[in-house]
Design an enzyme around this catalytic site. Structure first.
Site, PDB file in Angstrom:
ATOM      1  N   ARG A   1       0.853  -1.107  -0.014  1.00  8.96           N
ATOM      2  CA  ARG A   1       0.041  -0.126   0.032  1.00  8.96           C
ATOM      3  C   ARG A   1       0.696   1.245  -0.126  1.00  8.96           C
ATOM      4  O   ARG A   1       0.221   2.415  -0.307  1.00  8.96           O
ATOM      5  CB  ARG A   1      -0.866   0.048   1.109  1.00  8.96           C
ATOM      6  CG  ARG A   1      -2.213  -0.899   1.150  1.00  8.96           C
ATOM      7  CD  ARG A   1      -3.044  -0.944   2.164  1.00  8.96           C
ATOM      8  NE  ARG A   1      -2.468  -1.651   3.421  1.00  8.96           N
ATOM      9  CZ  ARG A   1      -3.063  -1.540   4.541  1.00  8.96           C
ATOM     10  NH1 ARG A   1      -4.033  -0.863   4.763  1.00  8.96           N
ATOM     11  NH2 ARG A   1      -2.547  -2.456   5.543  1.00  8.96           N
TER      12      ARG A   1
ATOM     13  N   ASP B   1       6.926  -1.044  11.919  1.00 11.23           N
ATOM     14  CA  ASP B   1       6.627   0.479  11.463  1.00 11.23           C
ATOM     15  C   ASP B   1       5.955   1.007  12.548  1.00 11.23           C
ATOM     16  O   ASP B   1       5.093   1.943  12.508  1.00 11.23           O
ATOM     17  CB  ASP B   1       5.421   0.125  10.394  1.00 11.23           C
ATOM     18  CG  ASP B   1       4.274  -0.565  10.771  1.00 11.23           C
ATOM     19  OD1 ASP B   1       4.274  -1.560  11.892  1.00 11.23           O
ATOM     20  OD2 ASP B   1       3.298  -0.462  10.241  1.00 11.23           O
TER      21      ASP B   1
ATOM     22  N   THR C   1       2.526 -13.440  11.764  1.00 13.85           N
ATOM     23  CA  THR C   1       3.344 -13.135  12.733  1.00 13.85           C
ATOM     24  C   THR C   1       3.946 -14.071  13.342  1.00 13.85           C
ATOM     25  O   THR C   1       5.010 -14.102  13.841  1.00 13.85           O
ATOM     26  CB  THR C   1       2.656 -11.807  13.552  1.00 13.85           C
ATOM     27  OG1 THR C   1       1.455 -12.645  14.124  1.00 13.85           O
ATOM     28  CG2 THR C   1       2.229 -10.752  12.507  1.00 13.85           C
TER      29      THR C   1
END
Length: 469
Positions: A22, A110, A85
């Site tokens: 994205r 992030d 994850t």
């Protein structure tokens, strides 16, 4: 607030394997800049501050690109394929176990906006065989799209439920998990392989909570101060939001510390910048890197400073300063440019369109108009006439040479100082002089090429300077 753990008791893993499509970028999303530095660097700084000396970063997409941007002290593991994850932690487990740490901090690559004190509160939580997991949670105004954290009647964490699996009542809950957790490794390693395979064919970290609860164990949680701390960066809009948060936090701290910022919405100050009380920052300023501003300075409007030190009482406006050192009571601008290596001593005036590179300008020197000083040393109380240029580069040799102008000299307008050359103390050049040889102290040289004309009359007394010829 608890102290960070002792060295060796805490290891951390940063999950940064995602593709980040994205972002629509050729760069991995963790390499995009937050407050002047790559996201991943901000995250690593945060984790080091929480007490983790050993950090493993799990890479995936564009692994080589990210690895090149990491400090040498950081360990890396590549997750291929990316199966969630939980799978990322499984892939890193062998390396993490080799450190022998009692606790493991898991964090996303992030999420750089978690406050240091918040992460330290989480790390100070005592995890154990009876309470092996501590979560970092947040209460958010709009939890749509997030899994919810369900609490027990006594306040402890019961379980986490994905939004698609939540009942209407559970969807009304506004507490979410940030993606950060602290784990007791003696419990984690034997249980990590028990993560169930999801319907999508992936393994997820939140299922560790369900495993622990099924064993009758306690799950602890720490809440962030605000929901901004758990903002991730998945696209350019979120990156802009994250930068706005970081900028506002820094400005708020400075305002509380006695700095006047005339228009916070039009001011950009990076976290490592330091500004002393009673400085004034006008609109349109960009203060970056390790810039340091002393008290009683006025910066701006529209000044761009990078890795620059400005002494007390100085003014900089409509100018660019990079890697420069500026003394006290200096005036710079408008439209001056200080390049790396410029050292400006006290009470110097640099006026419009003055450029200085790799040079020292002595105290009390005046350089008002359209001049360039590069690879030079100017003494004290020197007067630089308009249009003066130090010709420091030889096109034939490809080398740069230095110019020296000693105390109380006066350089006439449009003088070219062809380096290497020295202008002696109290010497003077006429307008348009092209200086190719050293000028002895006290002499006046004119012409192109410049030649001795006469001895200078009425040499200035200390603290004064004679107008340029």
């Amino acid at each position: 607030m608890g102290e960070p753990p002792r060295t060796g008791t805490l290891v951390a893993v940063v999950l940064a394997a995602g593709q980040g499509t994205r972002m629509r970028s050729r760069r991995h999303k963790v390499l995009h800049s937050l407050a002047g530095r790559p996201l991943i660097h901000r995250v690593l700084e945060l984790i080091h501050g929480a007490g983790a000396d050993d950090i493993v970063v799990v890479l995936g997409h564009q692994a080589d690109q990210v690895r090149k941007a990491l400090p040498e002290s950081i360990h890396t593991i590549v997750q291929e394929p990316q199966l969630g994850t939980g799978h990322a932690l499984q892939v890193a487990a062998e390396r993490l176990r080799s450190f022998g740490a009692e606790r493991l901090l898991v964090h996303y690559g992030d999420e750089a906006l978690v406050r240091p004190e918040t992460l330290q509160r989480l790390v100070a939580t005592q995890v154990s065989a009876e309470a092996p997991i501590a979560l970092l949670n947040a209460r958010v105004r709009h939890p749509h799209g997030y899994g919810r954290v369900l609490r027990l009647a006594g306040g402890g964490v019961d379980r986490m439920v994905e939004e698609v699996d939540a009942t209407p009542e559970e969807r009304a809950i506004n507490e979410i998990w940030s993606g950060t957790m602290l784990l007791f490794t003696a419990w984690l390693w034997p249980n990590l392989e028990n993560l169930p395979l999801s319907a999508k064919g992936e393994y997820y970290l939140p299922d560790l909570v369900n495993i622990a609860r099924a064993q009758g164990l306690t799950i602890q949680a720490t809440l962030t101060q605000d929901e901004e701390e758990v903002l991730g960066v998945n696209d350019r809009l979120q990156l802009a939001d994250a930068n706005a948060v970081a900028r506002r936090r820094k400005i708020d701290d400075l305002l509380r510390g006695g700095v006047t910022i005339v228009d916070p919405s039009a001011t950009y100050i990076e976290p490592e910048v330091t500004i002393e009380a009673d400085a004034v920052i006008q609109p349109g300023c960009h203060l970056r890197g390790t810039t340091r501003i002393a008290h009683d300075c006025e910066i701006g409007p529209n000044a761009y400073l990078v890795d620059t030190t400005v002494g007390a009482g100085s003014r900089v406006w409509f100018s660019v300063l990079e890697g420069a050192v500026v003394g006290e009571r200096v005036s710079i601008g408008p439209f001056s440019h200080l390049r790396p290596g410029a050292v400006i001593e006290d009470e110097v005036t640099l006026g419009n369109y003055a450029e200085v590179k790799a040079s020292r300008i002595g105290a009390g020197t005046q350089m008002h108009h359209f001049s360039y000083v590069g690879d030079a040393q100017l003494g004290e109380r020197v007067n630089i006439g308009a249009g003066t240029i130090t010709v420091n580069f030889s096109s034939e040799t490809g080398e740069k040479s230095r110019t020296i102008v000693e105390d109380d000299a006066s350089i006439g307008s449009d003088t070219l100082l062809v380096a290497p050359v020295t202008v002696g103390g109290g010497a003077m050049t006429g307008a348009g002089a092209v200086v190719t040889h050293d000028i002895p102290a006290g002499e006046v040289w004119v012409g192109a090429p410049a030649r001795a004309h006469r001895r200078r009359r009425g040499l200035p007394t200390p603290g004064e300077s004679e107008p340029s010829a």
